[in-house]
Scaffold this motif. Structure first.
Motif, short mmCIF file in Angstrom:
data_model
loop_
_atom_site.label_atom_id
_atom_site.label_comp_id
_atom_site.label_asym_id
_atom_site.label_seq_id
_atom_site.Cartn_x
_atom_site.Cartn_y
_atom_site.Cartn_z
N GLN A 227 -8.85 -9.57 -5.42
CA GLN A 227 -9.69 -8.55 -6.05
C GLN A 227 -9.70 -7.26 -5.24
N ALA A 228 -9.59 -7.38 -3.92
CA ALA A 228 -9.65 -6.19 -3.08
C ALA A 228 -8.53 -5.22 -3.39
N PHE A 229 -7.39 -5.74 -3.83
CA PHE A 229 -6.22 -4.88 -4.06
C PHE A 229 -5.85 -4.78 -5.54
N SER A 230 -6.70 -5.28 -6.42
CA SER A 230 -6.37 -5.27 -7.84
C SER A 230 -6.63 -3.93 -8.49
N GLY A 231 -7.42 -3.08 -7.83
CA GLY A 231 -7.75 -1.78 -8.41
C GLY A 231 -8.96 -1.81 -9.31
N PHE A 268 -9.45 8.85 -1.32
CA PHE A 268 -8.90 8.51 -0.01
C PHE A 268 -8.97 7.00 0.21
N HIS A 269 -10.07 6.38 -0.21
CA HIS A 269 -10.20 4.92 -0.10
C HIS A 269 -9.08 4.22 -0.86
N ALA A 270 -8.78 4.71 -2.07
CA ALA A 270 -7.70 4.11 -2.86
C ALA A 270 -6.36 4.22 -2.14
N ILE A 271 -6.12 5.35 -1.49
CA ILE A 271 -4.86 5.54 -0.76
C ILE A 271 -4.74 4.51 0.36
N THR A 272 -5.85 4.23 1.05
CA THR A 272 -5.79 3.26 2.15
C THR A 272 -5.53 1.84 1.64
N MET A 273 -5.85 1.57 0.37
CA MET A 273 -5.65 0.25 -0.20
C MET A 273 -4.25 0.05 -0.77
N LEU A 274 -3.53 1.14 -1.00
CA LEU A 274 -2.21 1.05 -1.64
C LEU A 274 -1.21 0.19 -0.85
N GLN A 282 0.90 -6.54 -6.16
CA GLN A 282 -0.11 -6.29 -7.20
C GLN A 282 0.30 -5.06 -8.02
N ARG A 283 1.23 -5.26 -8.96
CA ARG A 283 1.78 -4.11 -9.68
C ARG A 283 0.73 -3.36 -10.48
N ASP A 284 -0.11 -4.10 -11.20
CA ASP A 284 -1.17 -3.44 -11.98
C ASP A 284 -2.15 -2.73 -11.05
N GLY A 285 -2.47 -3.40 -9.92
CA GLY A 285 -3.37 -2.79 -8.96
C GLY A 285 -2.81 -1.51 -8.38
N VAL A 286 -1.50 -1.52 -8.08
CA VAL A 286 -0.85 -0.32 -7.55
C VAL A 286 -0.97 0.83 -8.54
N LYS A 287 -0.79 0.55 -9.82
CA LYS A 287 -0.89 1.60 -10.84
C LYS A 287 -2.29 2.19 -10.89
N VAL A 288 -3.30 1.32 -10.86
CA VAL A 288 -4.69 1.79 -10.91
C VAL A 288 -5.02 2.60 -9.66
N LEU A 289 -4.63 2.08 -8.51
CA LEU A 289 -4.91 2.77 -7.25
C LEU A 289 -4.22 4.13 -7.19
N ALA A 290 -2.94 4.17 -7.61
CA ALA A 290 -2.19 5.42 -7.56
C ALA A 290 -2.78 6.45 -8.53
N ARG A 291 -3.15 6.01 -9.70
CA ARG A 291 -3.74 6.93 -10.66
C ARG A 291 -5.05 7.49 -10.14
#
Length: 299
Positions: A227-231, A268-274, A282-291
């Motif tokens: 969950q931490a990296f799912s976005g 900035f928090h999202a960037i640190t989680m990428l 976590q492909r879906d998570g990466v998309k959410v975090l990047a967006r």
């Protein structure tokens, strides 16, 4: 009736919860009530509270698991005192927390919120200072020497830019807290939403840096936590920032609206989680975090 309620929504580690309770009972100012709302099923917990034999302690176990937001809401509903703290079940109070906060309230009667001095501890209880807290301190928190009263658009803008508060350490004016409570539609960003709702209702906050009275426990983000990296948390954050930006515009708080739309701290928090999301595939998570990190205006 006592003038101060410590509300403790509990789920998780038994030993850390017990240490949190002991830190409340060790207060130099004895005029308080501690209400523990147990959202778990650990078998030894009810008996431990019974053997405490302290009339200031009130323990109840939920019939079924309510989850974080519902249990927080229950804490608010069951609070009765003039001022209320909703502390984390793994956080610790210094013995003079209540004494210090009460003096701040007496110096500014009717203040809606008090953010006292905080130090961060790790899972072992050692004082620490990681990236998240350094960013909070140096980039987003107002540089307060001593104490300062903040409110309205000034504080809303500051917090929507980057939430530098330590929510479990805050003392809330009970009447104001019970009138607003936590929103049903947020499970991660509900603390920021509550503060902004109170600011819109006209409440102010005392920020005090003269004395450290609270230990906020920050655990390392586990690589095993999906969950931490799912976005998921950032999808909720996007929804909140868009909604609150519109509210700020309607109120005429243009700086706060702009801060909400840009939401530097959350991005900035999202960037640190990428990197962690990428390592875990976590492909879906990466998309959410990047967006969230790179296209803050997207809906």
């Amino acid at each position: 009736m006592v003038t101060f309620d410590f509300m403790l929504p509990y789920y998780g580690d038994v030993a850390m919860m017990q240490d949190a309770v002991r830190s409340v009972l060790a207060q130099t100012d004895p005029d308080f009530r501690l209400v523990v709302i147990d959202d778990g099923r650990e078998p030894e917990v009810p008996g431990w509270f019974e053997q405490l034999g302290d009339e200031r302690v009130h323990y109840t176990r939920n019939e079924h698991n309510l989850g974080i937001t519902k249990n927080f809401q229950k804490c608010v509903r069951l609070s009765e005192a003039d001022y209320v703290v909703i502390m984390g079940c793994d956080d610790l109070l210094h013995p003079h927390y209540l004494e210090t906060v009460r003096a701040l309230i007496e110096a500014d009667p009717g203040i809606g919120m008090v953010q006292p001095g905080v130090e961060v501890i790790d899972g072992e209880g050692k004082v620490t200072s990681g990236l998240a807290d350094n960013v909070k301190h140096w980039l987003y928190a107002p540089q307060v020497k001593g104490r300062r009263v903040m409110g309205g658009e000034e504080l809303a803008t500051s917090l929507l830019r980057g939430n530098w508060l330590y929510f479990p350490s805050i003392s809330w004016r009970g009447e104001a807290l019970r009138a607003v409570n936590f929103r049903d539609d947020y499970s991660v960003i509900q603390d920021l939403a509550l503060v902004v709702d109170l600011l819109e209702a006209g409440e102010r906050m005392v920020v005090d840096q003269t004395t450290t009275v609270f230990q906020y426990r920050r655990h390392a983000v586990s690589e095993s936590s999906v969950q931490a990296f799912s976005g998921t948390r950032f999808a909720e954050a996007e929804r909140y920032f868009h909604a609150v930006a519109d509210r700020m515009d309607a109120r005429g708080w243009r700086k706060a609206a702009r801060a909400a739309r840009i939401h530097h701290g959350s991005r900035f928090h999202a960037i640190t989680m990428l990197p962690g999301a990428l390592r875990r595939g976590q492909r879906d998570g990466v998309k959410v975090l990047a967006r969230h990190a790179f296209t803050p205006g997207a809906r």
